[in-house]
Design an enzyme around this catalytic site. Structure first.
Site, PDB file in Angstrom:
ATOM      1  N   LYS A 113       7.132  -0.822  -6.956  1.00  0.00           N
ATOM      2  CA  LYS A 113       6.606   0.184  -6.032  1.00  0.00           C
ATOM      3  C   LYS A 113       7.098   1.593  -6.387  1.00  0.00           C
ATOM      4  O   LYS A 113       6.459   2.579  -6.042  1.00  0.00           O
ATOM      5  CB  LYS A 113       6.952  -0.197  -4.598  1.00  0.00           C
ATOM      6  CG  LYS A 113       6.299  -1.539  -4.239  1.00  0.00           C
ATOM      7  CD  LYS A 113       5.913  -1.669  -2.824  1.00  0.00           C
ATOM      8  CE  LYS A 113       4.972  -2.832  -2.562  1.00  0.00           C
ATOM      9  NZ  LYS A 113       5.361  -4.119  -3.185  1.00  0.00           N
TER      10      LYS A 113
HETATM   11  C1  LIG Z   1       4.418  -5.198  -3.396  1.00  0.00           C
HETATM   12  C2  LIG Z   1       4.790  -6.166  -4.458  1.00  0.00           C
HETATM   13  C3  LIG Z   1       3.826  -6.980  -5.116  1.00  0.00           C
HETATM   14  C4  LIG Z   1       2.360  -6.972  -4.741  1.00  0.00           C
HETATM   15  O1  LIG Z   1       1.727  -5.734  -4.958  1.00  0.00           O
HETATM   16  P1  LIG Z   1       0.234  -5.473  -4.480  1.00  0.00           P
HETATM   17  O2  LIG Z   1       0.158  -4.016  -4.198  1.00  0.00           O
HETATM   18  O3  LIG Z   1       0.021  -6.303  -3.307  1.00  0.00           O
HETATM   19  O4  LIG Z   1      -0.656  -5.832  -5.593  1.00  0.00           O
HETATM   20  C5  LIG Z   1       4.243  -7.817  -6.129  1.00  0.00           C
HETATM   21  N1  LIG Z   1       5.558  -7.901  -6.471  1.00  0.00           N
HETATM   22  C6  LIG Z   1       6.506  -7.149  -5.874  1.00  0.00           C
HETATM   23  C7  LIG Z   1       7.928  -7.308  -6.294  1.00  0.00           C
HETATM   24  C8  LIG Z   1       6.167  -6.244  -4.856  1.00  0.00           C
HETATM   25  O5  LIG Z   1       7.128  -5.517  -4.257  1.00  0.00           O
END
Ligand SMILES: *Cc1c(COP(=O)(O)O)cnc(C)c1O
Length: 495
Positions: A113
């Protein structure tokens, strides 16, 4: 370039407004009116470039209110050495002769993120100036763990912004809580809510839709906004790393220009894989987009049947950041595949709100199946993937990455496809020490921050420096509220 609402294609806003608004007033998602095209010459020009330069070049195609120079400055702030512990920011690791892993967790919070949330606050702060907004934006976030910390880290001390994060009191891991309550910055706040993630989430939604609070805050000079992945300013920085991975493969002689590459992406809200879809639509030579779900397999079923049905049990899994039943960003894909048919998309979303399910047209279903392959990976299979990568390749991966590895393996078995494939790694294994230790056959001793040392001793893999530093850090916040008190917490924060 203008941005349209997926529920009203007559509505047109500028790129700066799209970033500032986050969501269209009609509830739709703001989406670029055309997809800019790239060619071999463009990719060639990026193969020798830094990640920051690649970011500025790709984002400039979409964000026409921003100069490339401005975007390069933002990229240097976002992905430079004081934030990222790898100079490549999003390095590609070769696993075997046609398998690669794109590591997206070298940023300050050790989850992918950061790739978007190190960029969005700068885009937003600039958007306020570009649109003549004089209010301070206050970002409200409800988090189940990863988003809250990444958003705080991104918004800390960004001019004309404040951020308040709510997390469920007993619903986040010890490492995640420690990360949030030690956050530095003059403009940040965090509060534990007595209840679960849904309580925190509906509390935030209530505040957003409370006209009286909005008015009070407007009088004090504040504007409320959100940092979740429906904002185009979060999707776009994610498009960059797919282009970047392709350029790395070219640079290293792993592929020739024009060769197709598959990407396998672990997803919940359909944000990360939507970014890959945009990269493909821009002309990046991508073969299949492999969509990896955990035991919450609503997307895998949808891609197979064309029926999206959220009426099913919710599972808490060892890959909690993908425990989602409604994937908001799917709406942008439906808009694109329907030929920007806003009425059709509105119809699906209304049916979803009423019945919890909808079925797409045959045309959309065919297009989905041509571009995507969906699969899910259960808990045991996820743990087995961690163990196998560790044993066979000496490569320690986290639970979310393991879901991608597991689904990729199934895809290859079922289709026999030998195309070079990149699977996406979204978190450091150190964010989920407990599950990772268990998967490689070690019994976790102690909890929270103590497990960092245990995993380090067992694996020899270095602990990310920001996680290691948590141990000595002073707690800055100690606020807990009942869910009914959340509006007062916000009013207090924005005195
Ligand atoms: C948020 C997150 C995801 C999923 O991301 P999307 O935006 O739903 O595609 C996958 N792995 C981790 C570690 C995350 O924090």
């Amino acid at each position: 370039m203008k941005y349209l609402s997926t529920r009203d294609s007559q509505l047109r806003v500028s790129s700066a407004e799209a970033v500032k608004l986050g969501l269209s007033r009609d509830g739709g998602l703001l989406t670029p009116e055309t997809v800019p095209q790239i060619d071999g010459a463009f990719l060639q020009s990026l193969t020798g470039a830094s990640y920051q330069e690649r970011t500025a070049k790709v984002m400039a195609l979409y964000l026409t209110d921003y100069t490339e120079e401005e975007l390069l400055t933002f990229a240097n702030n976002a992905y430079g050495p004081d934030k990222y512990d790898d100079p490549a920011a999003a390095p590609l690791r070769k696993v075997d002769k046609n398998t690669y892993c794109l590591e997206l967790w070298h940023g300050p919070t050790s989850a992918f993120k950061d790739m978007a949330l190190q960029m969005l606050p700068q885009l937003l702060s600039a958007a306020l100036q570009k649109t003549g907004e004089d209010k301070t934006v206050c970002i409200l976030v409800a988090t189940s763990g990863d988003t809250g910390k990444a958003a705080m880290e991104g918004f800390a001390d960004v001019p004309q912004t404040k951020i308040m994060v709510f997390y469920p009191k007993d619903g986040v891991s010890a490492v995640q809580e420690a990360q949030m309550v030690t956050q530095e910055g003059e403009n940040v706040g965090v509060c534990a809510v007595v209840g679960n993630f849904d309580d925190a989430q509906s509390g935030v939604k209530r505040i957003f839709s409370n006209e009286e609070i909005r008015k009070t805050l407007a009088n004090r000079g504040y504007l409320l906004s959100s940092a979740n992945s429906i904002n185009w300013g979060r999707i776009l920085p994610q498009v960059v790393y797919y282009v970047s991975a392709y350029c790395d493969l070219l640079r290293d002689g792993e592929i020739q220009m024009g060769d197709r590459v598959n990407f396998c992406v672990p997803t919940g809200n359909f944000g990360d894989i939507l970014a890959a879809y945009y990269a493909k639509r821009m002309g990046l030579p991508i073969g299949k987009l492999i969509c990896a779900s955990n035991k919450n397999d609503v997307l895998a079923d949808f891609l197979r049947t064309g029926v999206y049905d959220r009426n099913r049990p919710f599972h808490n899994t060892i890959s909690p950041s993908m425990d989602i039943l409604v994937s908001s960003n799917l709406e942008r894909l439906l808009f694109d595949l329907s030929g920007e048919n806003d009425a059709e998309v509105r119809g699906y979303m209304e049916t979803l709100a009423k019945e919890g399910k909808y079925e797409v047209s045959n045309k959309i279903k065919m297009a989905l199946q041509e571009q995507f392959w969906g699969g899910s990976c259960g808990e045991e299979h996820t743990a087995a993937a961690i163990a196998r990568y560790y044993r066979e390749y000496g490569y320690l991966i986290d639970t979310h990455t393991a879901v991608a590895a597991g689904v990729m393996e199934r895809y290859r078995q079922e289709t026999g496809d030998k195309t070079p494939t990149v699977f996406v790694s979204t978190a450091s294994p150190y964010k989920f020490c407990d599950s990772v230790l268990t998967a490689i056959g070690e019994a976790p001793k102690g909890d929270g921050v103590e497990l960092l040392d245990q995993l380090n001793t067992v694996s020899g893999v270095a602990v990310p420096r920001r996680l290691a530093a948590l141990k000595g850090k002073q707690r800055r916040f100690d606020l807990t509220a009942e869910k009914t008190e959340m509006d007062n917490v916000v009013l207090d924060f924005l005195k």
